[in-house]
Write a protein that holds these residues in place. Structure first.
Motif, PDB file in Angstrom:
ATOM      1  N   THR A 147       0.831  -1.209   0.000  1.00  0.00           N
ATOM      2  CA  THR A 147       0.000   0.000   0.000  1.00  0.00           C
ATOM      3  C   THR A 147       0.856   1.246   0.000  1.00  0.00           C
ATOM      4  OG1 THR A 147      -1.743  -1.174   1.207  1.00  0.00           O
ATOM      5  CG2 THR A 147      -1.823   1.234   1.226  1.00  0.00           C
ATOM      6  N   GLU A 148       1.872   1.268   0.872  1.00  0.00           N
ATOM      7  CA  GLU A 148       2.765   2.434   0.934  1.00  0.00           C
ATOM      8  C   GLU A 148       3.507   2.620  -0.383  1.00  0.00           C
ATOM      9  OE1 GLU A 148       6.287   4.426   0.801  1.00  0.00           O
ATOM     10  OE2 GLU A 148       6.388   2.239   1.031  1.00  0.00           O
ATOM     11  N   SER A 149       3.967   1.509  -0.979  1.00  0.00           N
ATOM     12  CA  SER A 149       4.686   1.605  -2.251  1.00  0.00           C
ATOM     13  C   SER A 149       3.783   2.163  -3.351  1.00  0.00           C
ATOM     14  CB  SER A 149       5.225   0.230  -2.657  1.00  0.00           C
ATOM     15  OG  SER A 149       6.138  -0.254  -1.707  1.00  0.00           O
ATOM     16  N   ALA A 150       2.535   1.718  -3.378  1.00  0.00           N
ATOM     17  CA  ALA A 150       1.596   2.222  -4.379  1.00  0.00           C
ATOM     18  C   ALA A 150       1.325   3.708  -4.179  1.00  0.00           C
ATOM     19  CB  ALA A 150       0.289   1.426  -4.314  1.00  0.00           C
ATOM     20  N   LEU A 151       1.129   4.121  -2.915  1.00  0.00           N
ATOM     21  CA  LEU A 151       0.892   5.538  -2.632  1.00  0.00           C
ATOM     22  C   LEU A 151       2.090   6.387  -3.040  1.00  0.00           C
ATOM     23  CD1 LEU A 151      -0.778   5.287   0.895  1.00  0.00           C
ATOM     24  CD2 LEU A 151      -1.906   5.987  -1.220  1.00  0.00           C
ATOM     25  N   SER A 152       3.288   5.926  -2.693  1.00  0.00           N
ATOM     26  CA  SER A 152       4.492   6.691  -3.031  1.00  0.00           C
ATOM     27  C   SER A 152       4.712   6.724  -4.539  1.00  0.00           C
ATOM     28  CB  SER A 152       5.711   6.087  -2.331  1.00  0.00           C
ATOM     29  OG  SER A 152       5.593   6.175  -0.929  1.00  0.00           O
ATOM     30  N   PHE A 153       4.394   5.626  -5.214  1.00  0.00           N
ATOM     31  CA  PHE A 153       4.534   5.592  -6.672  1.00  0.00           C
ATOM     32  C   PHE A 153       3.617   6.609  -7.335  1.00  0.00           C
ATOM     33  CE2 PHE A 153       3.526   3.916 -10.895  1.00  0.00           C
ATOM     34  CZ  PHE A 153       4.796   3.711 -11.409  1.00  0.00           C
ATOM     35  N   LEU A 154       2.421   6.776  -6.770  1.00  0.00           N
ATOM     36  CA  LEU A 154       1.454   7.732  -7.325  1.00  0.00           C
ATOM     37  C   LEU A 154       1.721   9.165  -6.878  1.00  0.00           C
ATOM     38  CD1 LEU A 154      -1.816   5.645  -6.887  1.00  0.00           C
ATOM     39  CD2 LEU A 154      -0.577   6.069  -9.009  1.00  0.00           C
ATOM     40  N   GLY A 166       8.616   2.688  -3.129  1.00  0.00           N
ATOM     41  CA  GLY A 166       7.618   3.238  -4.039  1.00  0.00           C
ATOM     42  C   GLY A 166       8.101   4.472  -4.779  1.00  0.00           C
ATOM     43  N   ASN A 167       8.703   5.445  -4.067  1.00  0.00           N
ATOM     44  CA  ASN A 167       9.122   6.647  -4.798  1.00  0.00           C
ATOM     45  C   ASN A 167      10.409   6.423  -5.592  1.00  0.00           C
ATOM     46  OD1 ASN A 167      11.078   6.906  -2.728  1.00  0.00           O
ATOM     47  ND2 ASN A 167       9.841   8.389  -1.598  1.00  0.00           N
ATOM     48  N   ILE A 168      11.207   5.388  -5.239  1.00  0.00           N
ATOM     49  CA  ILE A 168      12.332   5.029  -6.106  1.00  0.00           C
ATOM     50  C   ILE A 168      11.800   4.471  -7.425  1.00  0.00           C
ATOM     51  CG2 ILE A 168      14.249   3.412  -6.406  1.00  0.00           C
ATOM     52  CD1 ILE A 168      14.893   3.697  -3.497  1.00  0.00           C
ATOM     53  N   LEU A 169      10.761   3.634  -7.348  1.00  0.00           N
ATOM     54  CA  LEU A 169      10.111   3.144  -8.571  1.00  0.00           C
ATOM     55  C   LEU A 169       9.562   4.299  -9.402  1.00  0.00           C
ATOM     56  CD1 LEU A 169       8.115  -0.018  -7.421  1.00  0.00           C
ATOM     57  CD2 LEU A 169       9.851   0.056  -9.206  1.00  0.00           C
ATOM     58  N   SER A 170       8.939   5.257  -8.713  1.00  0.00           N
ATOM     59  CA  SER A 170       8.352   6.402  -9.415  1.00  0.00           C
ATOM     60  C   SER A 170       9.419   7.228 -10.121  1.00  0.00           C
ATOM     61  CB  SER A 170       7.572   7.269  -8.424  1.00  0.00           C
ATOM     62  OG  SER A 170       6.978   8.370  -9.070  1.00  0.00           O
ATOM     63  N   ASP A 171      10.538   7.464  -9.437  1.00  0.00           N
ATOM     64  CA  ASP A 171      11.619   8.244 -10.055  1.00  0.00           C
ATOM     65  C   ASP A 171      12.286   7.467 -11.188  1.00  0.00           C
ATOM     66  OD1 ASP A 171      11.116  10.261  -8.253  1.00  0.00           O
ATOM     67  OD2 ASP A 171      12.700   9.654  -6.852  1.00  0.00           O
ATOM     68  N   GLY A 172      12.347   6.140 -11.058  1.00  0.00           N
ATOM     69  CA  GLY A 172      13.047   5.345 -12.056  1.00  0.00           C
ATOM     70  C   GLY A 172      12.266   5.084 -13.320  1.00  0.00           C
ATOM     71  N   LYS A 173      10.948   5.303 -13.289  1.00  0.00           N
ATOM     72  CA  LYS A 173      10.145   4.964 -14.478  1.00  0.00           C
ATOM     73  C   LYS A 173      10.468   5.862 -15.667  1.00  0.00           C
ATOM     74  CE  LYS A 173       5.949   7.710 -13.554  1.00  0.00           C
ATOM     75  NZ  LYS A 173       6.391   8.451 -12.374  1.00  0.00           N
ATOM     76  N   PRO A 186      14.244  -2.154  -6.964  1.00  0.00           N
ATOM     77  CA  PRO A 186      13.207  -1.983  -5.923  1.00  0.00           C
ATOM     78  C   PRO A 186      11.974  -2.830  -6.179  1.00  0.00           C
ATOM     79  CG  PRO A 186      13.329  -0.026  -7.313  1.00  0.00           C
ATOM     80  CD  PRO A 186      14.516  -0.885  -7.654  1.00  0.00           C
ATOM     81  N   GLY A 187      11.630  -3.056  -7.456  1.00  0.00           N
ATOM     82  CA  GLY A 187      10.470  -3.895  -7.753  1.00  0.00           C
ATOM     83  C   GLY A 187      10.678  -5.334  -7.301  1.00  0.00           C
ATOM     84  N   VAL A 188      11.863  -5.883  -7.583  1.00  0.00           N
ATOM     85  CA  VAL A 188      12.170  -7.249  -7.144  1.00  0.00           C
ATOM     86  C   VAL A 188      12.256  -7.319  -5.626  1.00  0.00           C
ATOM     87  CG1 VAL A 188      13.950  -9.041  -7.182  1.00  0.00           C
ATOM     88  CG2 VAL A 188      13.295  -7.908  -9.296  1.00  0.00           C
ATOM     89  N   THR A 189      12.770  -6.268  -5.005  1.00  0.00           N
ATOM     90  CA  THR A 189      12.853  -6.236  -3.539  1.00  0.00           C
ATOM     91  C   THR A 189      11.462  -6.301  -2.922  1.00  0.00           C
ATOM     92  OG1 THR A 189      14.853  -4.878  -3.689  1.00  0.00           O
ATOM     93  CG2 THR A 189      13.745  -4.969  -1.556  1.00  0.00           C
ATOM     94  N   ILE A 190      10.525  -5.537  -3.458  1.00  0.00           N
ATOM     95  CA  ILE A 190       9.141  -5.593  -2.974  1.00  0.00           C
ATOM     96  C   ILE A 190       8.577  -6.986  -3.156  1.00  0.00           C
ATOM     97  CG2 ILE A 190       6.787  -4.724  -3.357  1.00  0.00           C
ATOM     98  CD1 ILE A 190       8.033  -2.057  -4.194  1.00  0.00           C
ATOM     99  N   LEU A 191       8.816  -7.578  -4.318  1.00  0.00           N
ATOM    100  CA  LEU A 191       8.317  -8.928  -4.602  1.00  0.00           C
ATOM    101  C   LEU A 191       8.857  -9.938  -3.593  1.00  0.00           C
ATOM    102  CD1 LEU A 191       6.864 -10.983  -6.467  1.00  0.00           C
ATOM    103  CD2 LEU A 191       8.977 -11.080  -7.808  1.00  0.00           C
ATOM    104  N   ILE A 192      10.158  -9.879  -3.315  1.00  0.00           N
ATOM    105  CA  ILE A 192      10.772 -10.835  -2.385  1.00  0.00           C
ATOM    106  C   ILE A 192      10.204 -10.674  -0.980  1.00  0.00           C
ATOM    107  CG2 ILE A 192      12.940 -11.455  -1.235  1.00  0.00           C
ATOM    108  CD1 ILE A 192      14.367 -10.778  -3.878  1.00  0.00           C
ATOM    109  N   VAL A 193      10.073  -9.426  -0.521  1.00  0.00           N
ATOM    110  CA  VAL A 193       9.564  -9.187   0.836  1.00  0.00           C
ATOM    111  C   VAL A 193       8.120  -9.673   0.965  1.00  0.00           C
ATOM    112  CG1 VAL A 193       8.938  -7.400   2.500  1.00  0.00           C
ATOM    113  CG2 VAL A 193      11.127  -7.282   1.321  1.00  0.00           C
ATOM    114  N   VAL A 194       7.308  -9.403  -0.045  1.00  0.00           N
ATOM    115  CA  VAL A 194       5.909  -9.834  -0.001  1.00  0.00           C
ATOM    116  C   VAL A 194       5.810 -11.356  -0.018  1.00  0.00           C
ATOM    117  CG1 VAL A 194       3.735  -9.832  -1.274  1.00  0.00           C
ATOM    118  CG2 VAL A 194       5.012  -7.710  -1.009  1.00  0.00           C
TER     119      VAL A 194
END
Length: 218
Positions: A147-154, A166-173, A186-194
Motif C-alpha cells: 500500500t505504501e509503495s503504491a501511494l508513493s509511486f502515485l 515506491g518513490n524510487i520506482l516512481s523516479d526510475g520509471k 526496488p520492484g524485485v525487492t518488494i516482490l521478495i519481501v511480499v
C-alpha cells in the motif's frame, strides 16, 4: 539509497501493522467479551460489528487515497492512516476467539475471584486469542508495504528527501529504457519481501492453527 528506503518501507509496514493490531484487538476484545450487553436497544457486539462492516464497505486503497490527499504527506501520517484502515480483520479474528474463550473455566475462575474485567480481557484472554492475529499480522506487513509503495509511486505517499521503494520506482520509471535497474531492483525487492511474508504467514499458520491449512497444501 536502497538500504535507506528498505529501512523506511519496513518501518512503515511494521508500525502500521502494530497500530492495526492494537485497534483490532481492542474492538474485537470488547465485542467478544461484552457481546451480550446492551447499550439501549443494541448489543455491544452488534454495534461494533456493524461498524466493522461499514468500514469494510469502503475500498481500502481509495479510502486511504482520500485521507492522504487531505493531510500533509509524511511518514507518520502514512503509518497511522494505513494502520487505522486495516484493523477490521484483526477485530473479527479476536472476536471469534473471545466468543469461545469466555465460556472456558479459566475465565469463569477469574470472574469468581473478582478480577477486574479489563484485566481478564487484556491479561488472561488476549494472549490466548493471538494465534490467528499473528498470522494475519504477518500478511498485514506485506499488505502495508504494498500500500505504501503504491501511494508513493502515485505521489501521495512519502515525499523526498525520504526514500521508499515506491518513490524510487516512481523516479526510475522515466529512465526505464536507459537504466532499467532503477525500477528492477526496488520492484524485485518488494516482490521478495511480499513473498517471504506470505510464506512466513503460511508457516506460522501451520504451527499455531494446524486445522487452517489442509494436508498437502505445502
Amino acid at each position: 539509497m536502497l538500504f535507506r528506503s528498505t529501512s523506511v518501507s519496513l518501518t512503515i509496514g511494521f508500525v502500521a501493522v502494530g497500530i492495526s493490531i492494537t485497534v483490532g484487538v481492542f474492538f474485537g476484545g470488547l465485542a467478544g467479551f461484552y457481546g451480550r450487553k446492551k447499550l439501549g436497544f443494541i448489543t455491544v457486539d452488534t454495534l461494533i460489528m456493524r461498524f466493522v462492516d461499514i468500514m469494510l464497505c469502503f475500498p481500502t486503497f481509495f479510502l486511504i487515497l482520500t485521507v492522504v490527499a487531505l493531510l500533509p504527506p509524511s511518514i507518520y501520517n502514512i503509518m497511522i492512516i494505513i494502520g487505522l484502515t486495516s484493523w477490521m480483520g484483526t477485530a473479527r479474528f479476536v472476536r471469534a476467539e473471545f466468543l469461545s474463550l469466555r465460556e472456558l473455566d479459566f475465565v469463569t475462575a477469574a470472574r469468581s475471584q473478582a478480577i477486574p474485567e479489563w484485566r481478564i480481557i487484556f491479561v488472561h484472554m488476549t494472549p490466548n486469542a493471538m494465534a490467528p492475529v499473528l498470522v494475519s499480522a504477518t500478511i498485514g506487513v506485506a499488505t502495508a508495504i504494498l500500500t505504501e509503495s503504491a501511494l508513493s509511486f502515485l505521489g501521495f505517499g512519502v515525499q523526498p528527501p525520504d526514500a521508499t521503494w515506491g518513490n524510487i520506482l516512481s523516479d526510475g520509471k522515466a529512465f526505464i529504457f536507459d537504466a532499467p535497474w532503477l525500477t528492477f531492483i526496488p520492484g524485485v525487492t518488494i516482490l521478495i519481501v511480499v513473498l517471504r511474508s506470505t510464506f512466513a504467514a503460511k508457516a506460522c499458520a501451520k504451527r499455531s492453527i494446524p486445522n487452517c491449512v489442509k494436508p498437502g497444501d505445502g
